[in-house]
Design an enzyme around this catalytic site. Structure first.
Site, PDB file in Angstrom:
ATOM      1  N   SER A 177       0.544  -1.383  -0.054  1.00 28.61           N
ATOM      2  CA  SER A 177      -0.181   0.030  -0.036  1.00 28.61           C
ATOM      3  C   SER A 177       0.879   1.434  -0.013  1.00 28.61           C
ATOM      4  O   SER A 177       1.626   1.379  -0.866  1.00 28.61           O
ATOM      5  CB  SER A 177      -0.938  -0.159   1.171  1.00 28.61           C
ATOM      6  N   HIS A 204      -7.467  -5.891   1.250  1.00 28.31           N
ATOM      7  CA  HIS A 204      -6.057  -5.068   1.531  1.00 28.31           C
ATOM      8  C   HIS A 204      -5.396  -5.555   2.807  1.00 28.31           C
ATOM      9  O   HIS A 204      -4.676  -5.099   3.391  1.00 28.31           O
ATOM     10  CB  HIS A 204      -6.474  -3.814   2.015  1.00 28.31           C
ATOM     11  N   ASP A 229     -10.194  -5.526  -2.679  1.00 29.38           N
ATOM     12  CA  ASP A 229      -9.406  -4.566  -1.864  1.00 29.38           C
ATOM     13  C   ASP A 229     -10.375  -3.402  -1.975  1.00 29.38           C
ATOM     14  O   ASP A 229     -10.704  -2.870  -2.904  1.00 29.38           O
ATOM     15  CB  ASP A 229      -8.330  -4.416  -2.583  1.00 29.38           C
TER      16      ASP A 229
END
Lengths: 279, 279
Positions: free
Chosen positions: B149, B259, B226
Site C-alpha cells: 500500500s 487489503h 480490496d
C-alpha cells in the site's frame, strides 16, 4: 452466531465469529479458517487450538502461521478465546495475568465469583464443537486438539478425558502438571478450591496416573530457551507419566526456542501435519 | 544500535532493534530476520519491506509469514517503521490515519512542521541500508525492496530512483500514482507543498513517464476485493505506464483478496522467491 469479519487467506476463508455462549453466559468470540477444499462440499477434519495466558482468539490467528499448511492439507482450524469476558465477569482481584480474564485454564470453576461464567471446560468440550459442526463444513468424527502453554494444558486434559471426541493430540510448551507448579496451584485453587482431589481431573500427568489414555500418540514441542520451562512447564513429568503408562509421546526439546509465537509458528506446520495424518 | 529483543524463529533469529536516526532526528525501531544460513558466515541478500498506513515494524513482523521462506532461501528481511515518532514529531492536526504519524509516505518533507523529522526517503534510501550493512551479515550489492500500500508506493519510487541500490522490486497493493489519488494528494501536498512538479519524484507512474527505470522486472499483486482498489490504488495506471515504457511488469489481480495481511501473507512466499531469484 454473528460474523464479525471474513477475509480470504491462502485460498480459504479466515473468519471471526461471535455467539452467546450457554456455557459461559457471555458472548464468546473465535476464529475459524476454512481451507479451499470446503468449496467442493467436503466435510473436513477440524483442529482446535487452545491459546495461552493473556491471549484471545486473535493471537494465534495473527501470528500462528497455520493457514498455508491447513490450506494444503484441507484442515479447518478453530481458535477460541481463553476465558469469558464482559460485564459481570469476575477477574483476578489484583489484575494478574495468570488468573481470571485471559486465564480460564479450561476448567468449570466451582468457586465464587468465578463459578458463574468460568466454564471453559464445557465450552470447549461440548458447546463449541456442536456450534462448529452446525455452522462449518467439518466432520465431527475427525477432530483434533492442540494448544500452547495454558492451552497445551487444556488440549492435554481434554484429549485425555475425551479420546472419542479429540482423535489426535499435540501441544506446544504445555503446562503438563498444574498440580505441581505455581501457575497451576493458583489457578486450580482459585477456580476449584483447595481440595486437591478435584484438581486431578485438570492435570494431564494426574489424569494419566489415574488411568486416562489419549486416542493415540501425543506430540509435544518444547523450547529449551523457554523462560517458563523449569518452574512452570516441566515436560519431564509428562515424559515419565507417559512412559509409565505406555503412552506413545513424541517430546521434542527444541534448542534455542523461547515461549513466544516465534516458537509456535516455527513448529505449527509439523503439528498440523501430525493431526492431518491422524484424522 | 540497541537490541530491543531477539527470538529464535524458523531456525534463524528475529530481532527488534532501535537506533537514533540522523535522518529523522528521532529514535527509529525496526525488525530484522536473519536466516540460519548466516551461521556459516555467509553474506546474504537482503529484502526491505516497507509497511502501509498506520503500521509500525511490528505488523508485518507479526503477520507477514515471511520467516519460513526466508529461512529456506537464505534471505535477510528488514521491516522499518513508517514514520518518525516521539516527542516533538508533528502529527496530522486532526489525528487522521493517512497523514503524519504512521504515514510518512517515504518522502523528505519540505513543509513545516513536518520538514524537521519526516525524512523517510533519506532514512530508507541511505541511513538504514548503511546501518544494516554494518550490523548484519548482508551483501549490500544484493538488496531488494517491496512493500504494501503506502509501502508499495515507497518500494516502487525507491526502486525506480535507485536501481543500483535495490536490485529487485515488487509490491503488494501499492499506491502507484499518488499524484492522481486522494491519499497521495493529501500526503504530497502536506509534506511537499502545492508544486506538483515536486510530487513527480514520489509518484511511480510519473517517475516512469519521466524516464526512470527499475533494475529489472517488477512483480505486483493486487487483491480484487480490496476496498481501496478503485479510488486509491489504481494498478491500471502502472500497467499502462510500464507498457508504454517497456518495463516488464507482472501484475496479478487476485480474486477475492482484500487489503489485509491475509492477502499479504498469502503471497509473501511468491515475493520472497521473486527477490531471491534476482539477488
Amino acid at each position: 452466531m454473528e460474523t464479525v469479519s471474513t477475509s480470504k487467506a491462502h485460498g480459504g476463508t479466515l473468519g471471526v465469529y461471535r455467539h452467546d455462549s450457554a456455557a459461559t453466559g457471555t458472548p464468546m468470540t473465535f476464529s475459524v479458517f476454512v481451507p479451499p477444499q470446503a468449496a467442493a462440499g467436503a466435510k473436513l477434519p477440524v483442529l482446535y487450538y487452545l491459546s495461552g495466558l493473556t491471549c484471545t482468539h486473535a493471537n494465534v490467528t495473527d501470528k500462528g502461521e497455520y493457514r498455508r499448511v491447513c490450506a494444503e492439507l484441507g484442515v479447518v482450524f478453530v481458535a477460541p478465546d481463553t476465558s469469558p469476558r464482559g460485564d459481570g465477569v469476575a477477574d483476578d482481584a489484583a489484575g494478574a495475568y495468570d488468573f481470571g480474564l485471559g486465564a480460564g485454564f479450561y476448567v468449570n470453576a466451582t468457586v465464587e465469583p468465578f463459578a458463574r461464567h468460568y466454564r471453559m471446560w464445557d465450552y470447549i468440550a461440548d458447546e463449541l464443537p456442536a456450534l462448529i459442526a452446525a455452522e462449518f463444513p467439518i466432520d465431527p468424527a475427525r477432530a483434533g486438539i492442540t494448544g500452547h502453554s495454558m492451552g497445551g494444558h487444556g488440549a492435554l486434559t481434554l484429549g485425555l478425558t475425551f479420546p472419542d471426541r479429540f482423535r489426535s493430540l499435540s501441544a506446544f510448551a504445555p503446562i503438563v502438571a498444574p498440580g505441581q507448579v505455581p501457575w497451576g496451584h493458583k489457578a486450580l485453587a482459585g477456580y476449584l478450591g483447595d481440595d486437591r482431589a478435584a484438581w486431578r481431573a485438570h492435570d494431564a500427568v494426574a489424569l494419566i496416573e489415574d488411568g486416562r489414555r489419549p486416542a493415540g500418540d501425543i506430540l509435544v514441542d518444547q523450547g529449551e530457551a523457554d523462560n517458563f520451562l523449569v518452574e512452570q512447564l516441566r515436560p519431564e513429568l509428562l515424559r515419565a507419566a507417559a512412559d509409565a503408562a505406555g503412552i506413545a509421546l513424541t517430546l521434542r526439546l527444541q534448542p534455542g526456542y523461547d515461549h513466544s509465537y516465534n516458537f509456535i509458528s516455527t513448529f505449527m506446520e509439523d503439528h498440523v501435519r501430525w493431526h492431518a495424518a491422524r484424522l
